[in-house]
Design a protein around this motif. Structure first.
Motif, PDB file in Angstrom:
ATOM      1  N   ALA A 195     -47.075  12.722  29.344  1.00 33.09           N
ATOM      2  CA  ALA A 195     -47.461  11.542  29.196  1.00 33.09           C
ATOM      3  C   ALA A 195     -46.538  10.118  30.095  1.00 33.09           C
ATOM      4  N   GLY A 196     -46.895   9.554  30.820  1.00 29.33           N
ATOM      5  CA  GLY A 196     -46.233   8.493  31.542  1.00 29.33           C
ATOM      6  C   GLY A 196     -46.712   7.618  30.579  1.00 29.33           C
ATOM      7  N   ILE A 197     -45.452   5.996  30.365  1.00 26.14           N
ATOM      8  CA  ILE A 197     -45.897   5.458  29.660  1.00 26.14           C
ATOM      9  C   ILE A 197     -44.763   3.848  30.480  1.00 26.14           C
ATOM     10  N   MET A 198     -45.416   2.951  30.822  1.00 30.09           N
ATOM     11  CA  MET A 198     -44.641   1.568  31.633  1.00 30.09           C
ATOM     12  C   MET A 198     -44.950   0.952  30.348  1.00 30.09           C
ATOM     13  N   LEU A 199     -44.767  -0.196  30.383  1.00 32.82           N
ATOM     14  CA  LEU A 199     -44.441  -1.589  29.489  1.00 32.82           C
ATOM     15  C   LEU A 199     -44.731  -2.744  30.597  1.00 32.82           C
ATOM     16  N   ASP A 200     -44.965  -3.527  29.611  1.00 34.33           N
ATOM     17  CA  ASP A 200     -44.944  -4.871  30.561  1.00 34.33           C
ATOM     18  C   ASP A 200     -45.130  -6.004  29.669  1.00 34.33           C
ATOM     19  N   ALA A 201     -44.213  -6.941  30.040  1.00 34.49           N
ATOM     20  CA  ALA A 201     -44.271  -8.039  29.342  1.00 34.49           C
ATOM     21  C   ALA A 201     -43.858  -9.298  29.193  1.00 34.49           C
ATOM     22  N   ASN A 202     -45.071  -9.346  30.230  1.00 36.36           N
ATOM     23  CA  ASN A 202     -45.162 -10.227  30.921  1.00 36.36           C
ATOM     24  C   ASN A 202     -44.286 -12.019  30.649  1.00 36.36           C
ATOM     25  N   GLN A 203     -43.154 -11.256  31.085  1.00 34.46           N
ATOM     26  CA  GLN A 203     -42.206 -12.895  31.382  1.00 34.46           C
ATOM     27  C   GLN A 203     -41.706 -13.186  29.530  1.00 34.46           C
ATOM     28  N   ALA A 204     -42.114 -12.549  28.635  1.00 35.93           N
ATOM     29  CA  ALA A 204     -42.237 -13.043  27.934  1.00 35.93           C
ATOM     30  C   ALA A 204     -40.055 -13.174  27.010  1.00 35.93           C
ATOM     31  N   TRP A 205     -39.231 -12.640  27.640  1.00 33.41           N
ATOM     32  CA  TRP A 205     -38.072 -12.727  27.394  1.00 33.41           C
ATOM     33  C   TRP A 205     -37.002 -13.326  28.392  1.00 33.41           C
ATOM     34  N   LEU A 206     -36.170 -13.961  27.633  1.00 32.40           N
ATOM     35  CA  LEU A 206     -35.121 -14.586  27.871  1.00 32.40           C
ATOM     36  C   LEU A 206     -33.688 -13.449  28.771  1.00 32.40           C
ATOM     37  N   ALA A 207     -33.000 -13.285  29.349  1.00 33.65           N
ATOM     38  CA  ALA A 207     -32.304 -12.257  29.901  1.00 33.65           C
ATOM     39  C   ALA A 207     -31.197 -10.926  28.640  1.00 33.65           C
ATOM     40  N   PRO A 208     -30.963 -11.275  27.939  1.00 36.59           N
ATOM     41  CA  PRO A 208     -30.269 -10.837  26.310  1.00 36.59           C
ATOM     42  C   PRO A 208     -30.903 -10.516  25.776  1.00 36.59           C
ATOM     43  N   GLU A 209     -32.142 -10.669  25.365  1.00 39.00           N
ATOM     44  CA  GLU A 209     -33.216 -10.376  24.709  1.00 39.00           C
ATOM     45  C   GLU A 209     -33.181  -8.999  25.232  1.00 39.00           C
ATOM     46  N   ALA A 210     -33.694  -9.750  26.685  1.00 45.69           N
ATOM     47  CA  ALA A 210     -34.593  -8.504  27.473  1.00 45.69           C
ATOM     48  C   ALA A 210     -33.708  -7.484  27.519  1.00 45.69           C
ATOM     49  N   VAL A 211     -32.719  -7.034  27.410  1.00 44.58           N
ATOM     50  CA  VAL A 211     -31.397  -5.955  27.117  1.00 44.58           C
ATOM     51  C   VAL A 211     -31.439  -5.758  26.176  1.00 44.58           C
ATOM     52  N   GLU A 212     -31.521  -6.604  25.732  1.00 42.79           N
ATOM     53  CA  GLU A 212     -31.578  -5.602  23.586  1.00 42.79           C
ATOM     54  C   GLU A 212     -33.245  -4.842  24.021  1.00 42.79           C
ATOM     55  N   MET A 213     -34.213  -5.625  24.151  1.00 42.60           N
ATOM     56  CA  MET A 213     -35.765  -5.438  23.357  1.00 42.60           C
ATOM     57  C   MET A 213     -35.915  -3.599  24.335  1.00 42.60           C
ATOM     58  N   ILE A 214     -35.231  -3.616  25.758  1.00 45.70           N
ATOM     59  CA  ILE A 214     -35.066  -2.496  26.931  1.00 45.70           C
ATOM     60  C   ILE A 214     -34.676  -1.766  25.738  1.00 45.70           C
ATOM     61  N   HIS A 215     -33.086  -1.640  25.603  1.00 47.64           N
ATOM     62  CA  HIS A 215     -32.798  -0.782  25.419  1.00 47.64           C
ATOM     63  C   HIS A 215     -33.238  -0.080  23.639  1.00 47.64           C
ATOM     64  N   ALA A 216     -34.169  -0.992  22.881  1.00 50.02           N
ATOM     65  CA  ALA A 216     -34.739  -0.365  21.685  1.00 50.02           C
ATOM     66  C   ALA A 216     -35.587   0.508  21.973  1.00 50.02           C
ATOM     67  N   LEU A 217     -36.101   0.072  23.108  1.00 48.50           N
ATOM     68  CA  LEU A 217     -37.729   0.518  23.586  1.00 48.50           C
ATOM     69  C   LEU A 217     -37.721   2.226  24.761  1.00 48.50           C
ATOM     70  N   ALA A 218     -36.174   2.148  25.508  1.00 46.93           N
ATOM     71  CA  ALA A 218     -35.543   3.498  26.505  1.00 46.93           C
ATOM     72  C   ALA A 218     -36.098   4.247  25.061  1.00 46.93           C
ATOM     73  N   ALA A 219     -35.971   4.948  24.472  1.00 49.52           N
ATOM     74  CA  ALA A 219     -35.766   6.083  24.163  1.00 49.52           C
ATOM     75  C   ALA A 219     -37.313   6.900  24.377  1.00 49.52           C
ATOM     76  N   PHE A 220     -38.520   5.565  24.056  1.00 47.60           N
ATOM     77  CA  PHE A 220     -40.297   6.779  24.328  1.00 47.60           C
ATOM     78  C   PHE A 220     -40.313   6.994  26.073  1.00 47.60           C
ATOM     79  N   LYS A 221     -38.759   7.042  26.795  1.00 48.66           N
ATOM     80  CA  LYS A 221     -39.077   8.038  28.083  1.00 48.66           C
ATOM     81  C   LYS A 221     -40.591   7.125  28.738  1.00 48.66           C
ATOM     82  N   LEU A 222     -39.779   5.788  29.130  1.00 50.45           N
ATOM     83  CA  LEU A 222     -40.395   5.284  29.698  1.00 50.45           C
ATOM     84  C   LEU A 222     -40.677   4.817  31.214  1.00 50.45           C
ATOM     85  N   THR A 223     -42.127   5.102  32.569  1.00 48.07           N
ATOM     86  CA  THR A 223     -41.248   4.030  33.498  1.00 48.07           C
ATOM     87  C   THR A 223     -41.123   3.859  33.877  1.00 48.07           C
ATOM     88  N   TRP A 224     -40.982   2.166  33.267  1.00 47.95           N
ATOM     89  CA  TRP A 224     -40.492   1.366  33.860  1.00 47.95           C
ATOM     90  C   TRP A 224     -40.956   0.011  32.728  1.00 47.95           C
TER      91      TRP A 224
END
Length: 376
Positions: A195-224
């Protein structure tokens, strides 16, 4: 010699479904689901239909209905029914001063987008063609994903939609690190590995937090990851986030205008471009964006989170543009969407009908079935 066809009537129809379980995201909570339709009739009685984006604020639907009546109806009635693109440009030009004066570019653009859908639907019906073919599409088959899962117990909903034929799923995040990670883990555990999984943050993060969160979430094999930072952030900031993350970024629902989309497409910051057919452009602008995105090697994935008419329009837009993108289908219960009788999903894909225009006659089917939800 018969008189040329012209616009005889413009009407809005507003529906509101009070949801039993509010739909939450990083933007806010929706306690009801609106659907604002626009119907355009020509001098021979033929009709075309569109839908205007109106989810926020709660009174936004009524405001846009008044805009159509007070501003756009007088500009349309009596006008010759030539190419819808001409009306898109004309309405944009004639309302420029009012947009500046009111400071409301969004609501005006959304009204024009719905009107453009209705005029295009009417033109396709008169040619006895489905919209996707009328607009130059080659195939009625498209991919789709179940959208807006979570943030409460996303697993059971995902399993239900897997059984219905979906193979890709989008989860709402941006609600706190631990909650996001817990929900994503639950979603991944509930679905087969493919199954493919996408995430939608709805503009929730500032750039440094976005990078940190995407690194933390990436292990779940995300499409976008969609809109991790503000849609109004400079493209240089988007590019910097993209350069630090292995997961592709997606955005586009909150852009307006050809120039903004051209800049986004050529910025190399995005893997997925997502205009909303009811927010800006309708078919006229959306198809141009879609074809430009596909030509640049990006996936064109129209955004939609509203009623059934806009969803059908969005699906026809995707089929017309081509490429390997996905249609967005809201996973939450909503009779305003379900009344459109969407084509069934089979292994992640569906096929649009061959019937003219959108593929259904809202006046005969959808509108009467939703009478209990109609408020104007």
């Amino acid at each position: 010699m018969s008189k040329p066809l012209s616009v005889a009537a413009v009407e809005t129809l507003l529906f509101r479904y009070p949801v039993p379980v509010p739909v939450s995201s990083a933007i806010g909570t929706m306690t009801s689901r609106p659907m604002l339709l626009v119907r355009i009739e020509d001098t021979e009685g033929a009709q075309g239909w569109g839908e205007i984006w109106c989810n926020f604020p709660i009174v936004g639907a009524e405001h846009r209905a008044h805009l159509v009546k007070s501003v756009f109806e007088p500009l349309l009635v009596g006008q010759a029914l030539d190419a819808p693109a001409k009306h898109f440009e004309r309405l944009t030009r004639l309302t420029r001063q009012q947009i500046v004066q009111t400071g409301e570019p969004g609501p005006f653009a959304q009204c024009i987008a719905g009107i453009d859908q209705a005029l295009t639907d009417l033109a396709a019906r008169r040619r006895h063609q489905p919209l996707w073919r009328f607009l130059g599409g080659k195939s009625a088959t498209l991919q789709a994903y179940a959208s807006a899962l979570g943030p409460e117990d996303p697993g059971p909903s995902a399993q239900e939609h897997w059984e219905r034929g979906f193979r890709h799923f989008k989860l709402k995040v941006g609600l706190g690190r631990e909650r996001d990670l817990r929900n994503l883990a639950e979603l991944r555990a509930a679905l087969p590995a493919q199954a493919g999984i996408m995430l939608d943050a709805n503009q929730a993060w500032l750039a440094p937090e976005a990078v940190e969160m995407i690194h933390a979430l990436a292990a779940f094999k995300l499409t976008w990851v969609e809109e991790p930072i503000s849609a109004e952030a400079p493209l240089s900031e988007w590019s910097a986030v993209a350069a630090q993350c292995a997961v592709p970024l997606a955005a586009g629902e909150n852009l307006r205008g050809r120039d903004r989309y051209d800049e986004a497409i050529h910025s190399k910051a995005f893997g997925f471009i997502q205009p909303d057919i009811g927010k800006w452009g309708g078919f006229t602008g959306g198809l141009e964006v879609g074809r430009n995105a596909v030509a640049a090697g990006l996936a064109f994935c129209p955004h939609w989170l509203g009623g059934g008419i806009g969803l059908l329009a969005s699906m026809h837009l995707l089929a017309a543009a081509g490429g390997n993108g996905y249609a967005e289908i809201d996973a939450n219960p909503n009779p305003l969407r379900e009344a459109a009788s969407l084509p069934p999903m089979v292994n992640g894909c569906c096929a649009l009908p061959e019937t003219p225009g959108l593929g259904l006659d809202p006046a005969d089917t959808l509108v009467p079935s939703l009478d209990e939800y109609r408020i104007r």
